[in-house]
Design a protein around this motif. Structure first.
Motif, mmCIF file in Angstrom:
data_model
loop_
_atom_site.group_PDB
_atom_site.id
_atom_site.type_symbol
_atom_site.label_atom_id
_atom_site.label_comp_id
_atom_site.label_asym_id
_atom_site.label_seq_id
_atom_site.Cartn_x
_atom_site.Cartn_y
_atom_site.Cartn_z
ATOM 1 N N UNK A 98 10.877 8.953 6.426
ATOM 2 C CA UNK A 98 9.799 9.616 7.216
ATOM 3 C C UNK A 98 8.521 9.390 6.690
ATOM 4 N N UNK A 99 8.049 8.111 6.537
ATOM 5 C CA UNK A 99 6.853 7.740 6.261
ATOM 6 C C UNK A 99 5.487 8.220 6.837
ATOM 7 N N UNK A 100 5.685 8.278 8.296
ATOM 8 C CA UNK A 100 4.682 9.001 9.108
ATOM 9 C C UNK A 100 4.490 10.441 8.677
ATOM 10 N N UNK A 101 5.631 11.184 8.652
ATOM 11 C CA UNK A 101 5.248 12.560 8.119
ATOM 12 C C UNK A 101 4.842 12.590 6.659
ATOM 13 N N UNK A 102 5.303 11.670 5.878
ATOM 14 C CA UNK A 102 5.096 11.972 4.602
ATOM 15 C C UNK A 102 3.517 11.614 4.291
ATOM 16 N N UNK A 103 3.023 10.425 5.265
ATOM 17 C CA UNK A 103 1.683 9.887 5.114
ATOM 18 C C UNK A 103 0.701 11.297 5.698
ATOM 19 N N UNK A 104 1.227 12.027 6.692
ATOM 20 C CA UNK A 104 0.728 12.963 7.195
ATOM 21 C C UNK A 104 0.390 14.140 6.086
ATOM 22 N N UNK A 105 1.431 14.681 5.407
ATOM 23 C CA UNK A 105 1.567 15.776 4.356
ATOM 24 C C UNK A 105 0.574 15.038 3.361
ATOM 25 N N UNK A 122 3.446 20.662 -6.566
ATOM 26 C CA UNK A 122 4.073 19.711 -7.332
ATOM 27 C C UNK A 122 5.426 19.393 -6.589
ATOM 28 N N UNK A 123 6.036 20.389 -5.656
ATOM 29 C CA UNK A 123 7.046 19.693 -4.695
ATOM 30 C C UNK A 123 6.540 18.713 -3.745
ATOM 31 N N UNK A 124 5.355 19.093 -3.084
ATOM 32 C CA UNK A 124 4.755 18.340 -2.126
ATOM 33 C C UNK A 124 4.471 16.810 -2.452
ATOM 34 N N UNK A 125 3.918 16.905 -3.748
ATOM 35 C CA UNK A 125 3.403 15.572 -4.547
ATOM 36 C C UNK A 125 4.577 14.797 -4.811
ATOM 37 N N UNK A 126 5.741 15.361 -5.275
ATOM 38 C CA UNK A 126 6.875 14.675 -5.453
ATOM 39 C C UNK A 126 7.436 14.113 -4.378
ATOM 40 N N UNK A 127 7.714 15.216 -3.276
ATOM 41 C CA UNK A 127 8.292 14.751 -1.726
ATOM 42 C C UNK A 127 7.682 13.618 -1.373
ATOM 43 N N UNK A 128 6.287 13.811 -1.133
ATOM 44 C CA UNK A 128 5.614 12.686 -0.505
ATOM 45 C C UNK A 128 5.719 11.513 -1.300
ATOM 46 N N UNK A 129 5.637 11.426 -2.540
ATOM 47 C CA UNK A 129 5.688 10.262 -3.209
ATOM 48 C C UNK A 129 7.280 9.681 -2.981
ATOM 49 N N UNK A 130 8.365 10.420 -3.223
ATOM 50 C CA UNK A 130 9.470 9.866 -3.099
ATOM 51 C C UNK A 130 9.793 9.372 -1.606
ATOM 52 N N UNK A 131 9.365 10.224 -0.841
ATOM 53 C CA UNK A 131 9.779 9.660 0.713
ATOM 54 C C UNK A 131 8.567 8.497 0.998
ATOM 55 N N UNK A 132 7.703 8.017 0.513
ATOM 56 C CA UNK A 132 6.756 6.877 0.795
ATOM 57 C C UNK A 132 7.650 5.771 -0.137
ATOM 58 N N UNK A 133 8.197 6.010 -1.423
ATOM 59 C CA UNK A 133 8.756 4.793 -1.958
ATOM 60 C C UNK A 133 10.145 4.556 -1.315
ATOM 61 N N UNK A 134 10.744 5.593 -0.778
ATOM 62 C CA UNK A 134 12.126 5.218 -0.211
ATOM 63 C C UNK A 134 11.985 4.810 1.295
ATOM 64 N N UNK A 144 0.901 -1.347 0.073
ATOM 65 C CA UNK A 144 0.132 0.057 -0.033
ATOM 66 C C UNK A 144 0.989 1.117 -0.034
ATOM 67 N N UNK A 145 2.042 1.271 0.789
ATOM 68 C CA UNK A 145 2.795 2.512 0.793
ATOM 69 C C UNK A 145 3.641 2.543 -0.178
ATOM 70 N N UNK A 146 3.947 1.479 -1.069
ATOM 71 C CA UNK A 146 4.710 1.750 -2.400
ATOM 72 C C UNK A 146 3.610 2.163 -3.633
ATOM 73 N N UNK A 147 2.388 1.734 -3.407
ATOM 74 C CA UNK A 147 1.440 2.024 -4.532
ATOM 75 C C UNK A 147 0.989 3.713 -4.393
#
Length: 122
Positions: free
Chosen positions: A89-96, A74-86, A11-14
């Motif tokens: 900071x998954x909790x922060x990325x999920x919150x964002x 744009x930066x938010x979407x790319x940042x959240x996606x990159x953080x979740x894939x990598x 789910x996180x990767x998707x």
């Protein structure tokens, strides 16, 4: 326990993939110029009743700063996606990501409770 963890990993990767591809598409289509967002905001302003809080906020803050807001999207979407894939900071990325999706949902439908545009992002 392993099955649940594996399901959460998938789910996180998707979700990360979705955020990254949507952000990358916006980057490649020059969404950062702010023109599309400004057009969207002007349409929302026309649909608002005059002399309301939402019309004042759109006029005073959102439309003049459409280019900056487009960069944030744009930066938010790319940042959240990159953080979740990598997996960084998954909790922060999920919150964002939840915060961004909630704002997109409110902007397109008017509130959390009405889905008159049938727009579902994730």
């Amino acid at each position: 326990m392993k099955v649940e963890r594996f399901a959460l990993l998938l789910l996180r990767l998707y979700v990360g993939y979705l955020f990254l591809t949507v952000g990358w598409d916006k980057w490649m289509q020059n969404y950062t110029t702010g023109a599309e967002l400004e057009h969207f905001l002007k349409n929302k302003l026309a649909a608002c009743e005059p002399n309301t809080i939402s019309s004042a906020v759109i006029q005073r803050y959102y439309i003049p700063n459409a280019k900056i807001l487009a960069w944030f999207v744009v930066i938010g979407e790319i940042g959240v996606g990159a953080a979740l894939l990598a997996g960084i900071a998954t909790r922060l990325a999920c919150g964002a990501g939840i915060f961004m999706n909630a704002n997109f949902l409110i902007a397109t439908s008017g509130s959390f409770l009405t889905f008159d545009n049938n727009v579902f992002f994730i």
